[in-house]
Motif scaffolding. Structure first.
Motif, PDB file in Angstrom:
ATOM      1  N   VAL A  92      46.892  63.017  35.936  1.00 45.79           N
ATOM      2  CA  VAL A  92      46.180  63.160  35.104  1.00 45.79           C
ATOM      3  C   VAL A  92      45.044  63.388  35.467  1.00 45.79           C
ATOM      4  CG1 VAL A  92      45.213  60.869  33.436  1.00 45.79           C
ATOM      5  CG2 VAL A  92      48.000  61.366  33.416  1.00 45.79           C
ATOM      6  N   ARG A  93      44.049  64.124  35.255  1.00 41.47           N
ATOM      7  CA  ARG A  93      42.620  64.506  36.613  1.00 41.47           C
ATOM      8  C   ARG A  93      41.630  63.348  34.602  1.00 41.47           C
ATOM      9  NH1 ARG A  93      41.773  70.656  36.636  1.00 41.47           N
ATOM     10  NH2 ARG A  93      42.813  70.008  38.712  1.00 41.47           N
ATOM     11  N   TYR A  94      40.509  62.731  36.507  1.00 42.35           N
ATOM     12  CA  TYR A  94      39.793  62.383  35.896  1.00 42.35           C
ATOM     13  C   TYR A  94      38.688  63.135  36.175  1.00 42.35           C
ATOM     14  CZ  TYR A  94      35.599  59.286  35.149  1.00 42.35           C
ATOM     15  OH  TYR A  94      34.357  58.913  35.093  1.00 42.35           O
ATOM     16  N   VAL A  99      26.109  66.492  35.631  1.00 42.61           N
ATOM     17  CA  VAL A  99      24.451  66.456  34.735  1.00 42.61           C
ATOM     18  C   VAL A  99      24.478  66.065  33.783  1.00 42.61           C
ATOM     19  CG1 VAL A  99      22.862  68.557  34.152  1.00 42.61           C
ATOM     20  CG2 VAL A  99      24.416  69.054  35.911  1.00 42.61           C
ATOM     21  N   THR A 100      25.626  66.019  32.787  1.00 38.14           N
ATOM     22  CA  THR A 100      25.523  65.672  31.296  1.00 38.14           C
ATOM     23  C   THR A 100      26.132  63.809  31.439  1.00 38.14           C
ATOM     24  OG1 THR A 100      27.746  66.330  30.865  1.00 38.14           O
ATOM     25  CG2 THR A 100      26.043  67.416  30.543  1.00 38.14           C
ATOM     26  N   GLY A 101      26.485  64.045  32.895  1.00 38.43           N
ATOM     27  CA  GLY A 101      27.468  62.368  33.013  1.00 38.43           C
ATOM     28  C   GLY A 101      29.108  62.587  31.504  1.00 38.43           C
ATOM     29  N   ILE A 102      29.142  63.553  30.681  1.00 36.90           N
ATOM     30  CA  ILE A 102      30.213  63.884  30.063  1.00 36.90           C
ATOM     31  C   ILE A 102      31.703  63.240  30.530  1.00 36.90           C
ATOM     32  CG2 ILE A 102      31.404  64.889  28.414  1.00 36.90           C
ATOM     33  CD1 ILE A 102      28.662  66.208  27.358  1.00 36.90           C
ATOM     34  N   GLU A 103      32.580  62.643  30.676  1.00 34.55           N
ATOM     35  CA  GLU A 103      33.723  61.970  31.681  1.00 34.55           C
ATOM     36  C   GLU A 103      34.861  62.640  30.432  1.00 34.55           C
ATOM     37  OE1 GLU A 103      33.287  57.708  33.076  1.00 34.55           O
ATOM     38  OE2 GLU A 103      32.345  58.418  31.150  1.00 34.55           O
ATOM     39  N   LYS A 104      35.882  62.698  30.636  1.00 35.11           N
ATOM     40  CA  LYS A 104      37.424  63.264  30.461  1.00 35.11           C
ATOM     41  C   LYS A 104      38.238  63.451  30.966  1.00 35.11           C
ATOM     42  CE  LYS A 104      37.766  68.746  31.057  1.00 35.11           C
ATOM     43  NZ  LYS A 104      37.491  69.714  30.831  1.00 35.11           N
ATOM     44  N   CYS A 105      40.115  63.136  30.057  1.00 32.94           N
ATOM     45  CA  CYS A 105      41.165  62.978  30.909  1.00 32.94           C
ATOM     46  C   CYS A 105      41.813  63.552  30.107  1.00 32.94           C
ATOM     47  CB  CYS A 105      41.645  61.817  30.886  1.00 32.94           C
ATOM     48  SG  CYS A 105      41.341  60.745  32.724  1.00 32.94           S
ATOM     49  N   GLU A 106      42.807  64.689  30.995  1.00 33.35           N
ATOM     50  CA  GLU A 106      43.602  66.107  30.671  1.00 33.35           C
ATOM     51  C   GLU A 106      44.808  65.970  32.182  1.00 33.35           C
ATOM     52  OE1 GLU A 106      41.893  69.907  30.919  1.00 33.35           O
ATOM     53  OE2 GLU A 106      41.116  68.672  33.167  1.00 33.35           O
ATOM     54  N   ILE A 129      35.891  56.242  41.679  1.00 34.61           N
ATOM     55  CA  ILE A 129      35.591  56.768  40.353  1.00 34.61           C
ATOM     56  C   ILE A 129      34.718  55.209  39.710  1.00 34.61           C
ATOM     57  CG2 ILE A 129      36.431  58.466  39.774  1.00 34.61           C
ATOM     58  CD1 ILE A 129      38.436  56.738  37.345  1.00 34.61           C
ATOM     59  N   THR A 130      34.887  54.447  40.523  1.00 34.35           N
ATOM     60  CA  THR A 130      34.391  52.884  39.740  1.00 34.35           C
ATOM     61  C   THR A 130      33.462  52.769  40.258  1.00 34.35           C
ATOM     62  OG1 THR A 130      34.425  52.360  42.298  1.00 34.35           O
ATOM     63  CG2 THR A 130      36.735  51.419  40.811  1.00 34.35           C
ATOM     64  N   ALA A 135      33.160  58.875  42.202  1.00 30.83           N
ATOM     65  CA  ALA A 135      33.555  59.796  42.187  1.00 30.83           C
ATOM     66  C   ALA A 135      33.483  60.615  40.987  1.00 30.83           C
ATOM     67  CB  ALA A 135      34.230  60.502  42.713  1.00 30.83           C
ATOM     68  N   LEU A 136      33.470  62.212  41.777  1.00 32.14           N
ATOM     69  CA  LEU A 136      32.956  62.737  39.903  1.00 32.14           C
ATOM     70  C   LEU A 136      34.693  63.663  39.525  1.00 32.14           C
ATOM     71  CD1 LEU A 136      30.331  65.386  40.555  1.00 32.14           C
ATOM     72  CD2 LEU A 136      30.067  62.759  39.119  1.00 32.14           C
ATOM     73  N   ILE A 137      35.892  63.211  40.153  1.00 30.60           N
ATOM     74  CA  ILE A 137      36.817  63.629  39.676  1.00 30.60           C
ATOM     75  C   ILE A 137      38.058  62.590  40.810  1.00 30.60           C
ATOM     76  CG2 ILE A 137      37.384  65.047  41.666  1.00 30.60           C
ATOM     77  CD1 ILE A 137      38.762  67.023  39.434  1.00 30.60           C
ATOM     78  N   THR A 138      39.452  62.739  40.212  1.00 30.43           N
ATOM     79  CA  THR A 138      40.029  61.883  40.852  1.00 30.43           C
ATOM     80  C   THR A 138      41.420  62.385  39.911  1.00 30.43           C
ATOM     81  OG1 THR A 138      40.758  59.560  41.191  1.00 30.43           O
ATOM     82  CG2 THR A 138      39.976  59.786  39.661  1.00 30.43           C
ATOM     83  N   GLU A 139      42.817  62.304  40.535  1.00 21.40           N
ATOM     84  CA  GLU A 139      44.430  62.494  39.703  1.00 21.40           C
ATOM     85  C   GLU A 139      44.706  61.522  40.031  1.00 21.40           C
ATOM     86  OE1 GLU A 139      43.358  67.556  40.292  1.00 21.40           O
ATOM     87  OE2 GLU A 139      44.086  66.660  41.787  1.00 21.40           O
ATOM     88  N   PHE A 140      46.112  61.443  38.994  1.00 18.64           N
ATOM     89  CA  PHE A 140      46.993  60.313  38.855  1.00 18.64           C
ATOM     90  C   PHE A 140      48.229  61.163  38.798  1.00 18.64           C
ATOM     91  CE2 PHE A 140      48.811  56.530  36.188  1.00 18.64           C
ATOM     92  CZ  PHE A 140      49.830  56.240  37.042  1.00 18.64           C
ATOM     93  N   PRO A 141      49.106  61.770  40.109  1.00 17.60           N
ATOM     94  CA  PRO A 141      50.214  61.679  39.927  1.00 17.60           C
ATOM     95  C   PRO A 141      51.338  61.117  39.035  1.00 17.60           C
ATOM     96  CG  PRO A 141      49.306  61.574  42.148  1.00 17.60           C
ATOM     97  CD  PRO A 141      48.843  60.703  41.253  1.00 17.60           C
TER      98      PRO A 141
END
Length: 260
Positions: A92-94, A99-106, A129-130, A135-141
């Motif tokens: 799961v990638r956050y 620039v925009t601050g828009i966040e998403k997970c996929e 990412i706290t 941080a701008l990205i983190t991944e949860f295996p």
């Protein structure tokens, strides 16, 4: 910065995702885990290059991520290679746009390198990412997909499931109940079992007299009774094997023993 009332009307939009994340971290911790709800992102193999992920909820450093009930996502993987081993990771990638601050997970499939001997996992990103890390990205295996040649050999879960607060409380109460021994209006001698390498804090009382002591049962040479009260003559205590016997010259009123 002034004090911020989160759950309050301010006349304008003022609650951010970091506000919610801060509360979730305070309540549940800053880890990464699947919540005990729905299908908990159960994975199934549809074909050797297609994995289906069912619904679930997870916490990702305070961020609540959800795949709605009774829905699923299907993820495509590249074909395996004859005579080769390969590990892919489903994560799961956050991500947050700088620039925009828009966040998403996929869901993202990270492809590993094929090997004729032993496969290794592909590298994934770990970021804080706290608000402290930003941080701008983190991944949860979530899963390791093991290929043996052209076929998927195993789908291995890499996450832990965090139980609900209610279940944690029920488990703690049940555990305490198992450790708590009590009786009233008994005969002159009372016995109870004390497991090896355990101690018990015992409170004995008659009408007007009481005694407090600790019984230890660590090994055959380490049995011990330590009195903590001044009523040295009210009760006699002995331990044989894992059986504790407490006696009094007359009927005693109540006893409590907590295994510690």
């Amino acid at each position: 910065m002034s004090l911020h009332l989160i759950t309050g009307y301010a006349g304008e939009e003022h609650i951010t995702s970091s506000d919610h994340a801060s509360f979730n971290i305070a309540m549940f911790g800053d880890g990464e885990y699947v919540l005990d709800k729905g299908n908990k992102f159960e994975a199934s193999v549809i074909t050797n290059n297609l994995i289906r992920i069912l619904d679930g909820d997870l916490m990702l450093q305070g961020r609540h991520v959800r795949l709605k009930e009774n829905t699923y996502e299907e993820l495509e993987l590249e074909n395996g290679s004859q005579g080769m081993y390969r590990n892919d990771l489903i994560v799961v990638r956050y991500s947050k746009a700088s620039v925009t601050g828009i966040e998403k997970c996929e869901f993202v499939v990270l492809k590993g390198e094929a090997s004729s001997t032993q496969a290794g996992d592909p590298t994934y990103t770990t970021g804080d990412i706290t608000e402290l890390g930003n941080a701008l990205i983190t991944e949860f295996p979530l899963y390791r997909i093991k290929y043996d040649g052209l076929n998927i050999q195993e789908v291995e879960a890499l996450f832990t499931v965090e139980t609900t607060i209610r279940n944690k409380i029920n488990t703690a109460v049940s555990s305490l109940s198992d450790r708590f021994k009590t009786d009233s209006y008994s005969n002159t001698t009372q016995t109870f079992e004390l497991p090896l390498r355990k101690s018990a804090l015992v409170v004995m009382s008659t009408e007007g007299n009481s005694d407090l002591f600790i019984v230890s049962n660590y090994d055959e040479d380490g049995k011990n009774v330590a009195r903590l009260s001044n009523n040295m003559s009210t009760f006699s205590v002995s331990i044989s094997g894992n059986t504790v016997s407490v006696s009094n010259e007359s009927f005693w009123y109540k006893y409590n023993a907590i295994i510690i």
